[in-house]
Design an enzyme around this catalytic site. Structure first.
Site, PDB file in Angstrom:
ATOM      1  N   ASP A   6     -35.335 -27.284 -32.146  1.00 21.19           N
ATOM      2  CA  ASP A   6     -34.287 -27.619 -33.102  1.00 21.19           C
ATOM      3  C   ASP A   6     -34.311 -26.720 -34.334  1.00 21.19           C
ATOM      4  OD1 ASP A   6     -33.870 -29.680 -31.347  1.00 21.19           O
ATOM      5  OD2 ASP A   6     -34.093 -31.294 -32.825  1.00 21.19           O
ATOM      6  N   HIS A 150     -39.581 -27.549 -32.650  1.00 20.10           N
ATOM      7  CA  HIS A 150     -38.729 -26.941 -33.666  1.00 20.10           C
ATOM      8  C   HIS A 150     -38.974 -25.441 -33.763  1.00 20.10           C
ATOM      9  CE1 HIS A 150     -38.730 -31.199 -34.736  1.00 20.10           C
ATOM     10  NE2 HIS A 150     -37.571 -30.973 -35.337  1.00 20.10           N
TER      11      HIS A 150
END
Length: 308
Positions: A6, A150
């Site tokens: 992300d 992430h």
């Protein structure tokens, strides 16, 4: 199972993460922020060119459930548009920031044909997890599972080789997320190698300057491929440019981005002009792209460029 990352793309980490994934033979899904794509469009294209899937993670990473329906729509719509402009394919998946969702958000997602994707395993990399802890979290993934990670943490990048080894030892592969179910499945596409053609045509020097057009195939699937043309000014600045792309019948261009196209009567010759201002400084370049439905013909298009 599916590896997901992300919050990118990020200038200080995305390239390193992509290199680690490619070295390990892994593919992943990148849930990108729209504002980050706007600032780093070349990095978004590099995600696509590396065989990754590029999806929607909102424009500015707000708490979506605290927004009005109109604000939710804006966050999703802007991100759909910038990702399609950057990589040539509109996202099919949406991951709400913080995993926060409600019925209003789900209704907005449905308007854009998006499947909401959360996760079955949280790596906790956002919470300071060590590389060993991230690898341990990934080792709990089961068939169809999705792990949250992430773009932006060195610990996460360092975990990639060990995650690859663990998956291989358990007979699992890093797959795609199904738009139908939101679960990990075997990839249904084949990105193929990035191909650069030798097609480069330079307009003769004119008082208004010259330009060069170079074509490359950036991605390929079973029935179509994406092409990218780089238009570069010569030794002097130009105020505009016109590129011509000729595909070989029965190929057909199905979509374009970063330019304004028109076609001749055959549909095989596309004339592309800049969106808005076409100024390029001496030696500067810009790109536009398009998707070609192959219809059994895989020959690369030819390109030319002229000024203005």
């Amino acid at each position: 199972m599916a590896l997901t990352y992300d919050d990118g793309p990020k200038a200080n980490s995305t390239t390193q993460l992509l290199n680690a994934l490619r070295s390990a033979g892994l593919r992943a899904t990148f849930f990108n922020q729209g504002n980050a794509v706007q600032a780093n469009q070349a990095l978004a294209r590099s995600q696509r060119d590396a065989g990754m899937w590029v999806e929607n993670h909102s424009w500015s990473h707000p708490h979506m459930t605290q927004l009005s329906q109109a604000q939710m729509t804006s966050e999703i719509s802007q991100t759909q548009q910038i990702i399609q402009s950057a990589v040539g394919v509109a996202p099919k998946l949406f991951r709400p920031p913080y995993g926060e969702t409600n019925s209003t958000l789900k209704a907005v997602e449905a308007q854009f044909g998006l499947t909401e994707v959360l996760w079955s395993v949280d790596s906790q990399d956002w919470n300071g997890a060590s590389t060993a802890a991230i690898v341990q979290a990934a080792s709990t993934l089961q068939n169809g599972g999705v792990i949250l990670m992430h773009d932006g943490y060195q610990t996460t990048i360092n975990a990639v080789p060990q995650i690859a080894a663990n998956l291989a030892s358990r007979g699992l592969c890093a797959g795609m997320i199904s738009p139908s179910t939101g679960r990990a499945v075997a990839p249904s596409d084949n990105p193929g190698p990035t191909t650069t053609t030798t097609t480069t045509t330079t307009d003769p020097q004119q008082p208004g300057g010259s330009c060069t057009a170079t074509y490359r195939t950036s991605q390929q699937w079973g029935d179509r491929f994406n092409g990218e043309v780089t238009v570069r000014a010569g030794s002097s600045a130009i105020s505009s440019w016109t590129a011509t792309v000729t595909v070989r019948s029965p190929q057909k261009v199905s979509s374009t981005w970063n330019g304004t196209p028109s076609w001749d009567s055959s549909g095989n010759v596309m004339t592309m002009r800049p969106n808005g201002n076409g100024n390029l400084a001496a030696g500067a370049s810009t790109t536009f792209g398009f998707t070609v439905m192959a219809n059994g013909q895989w020959a690369a298009p030819t390109v030319t460029c002229r000024t203005p």
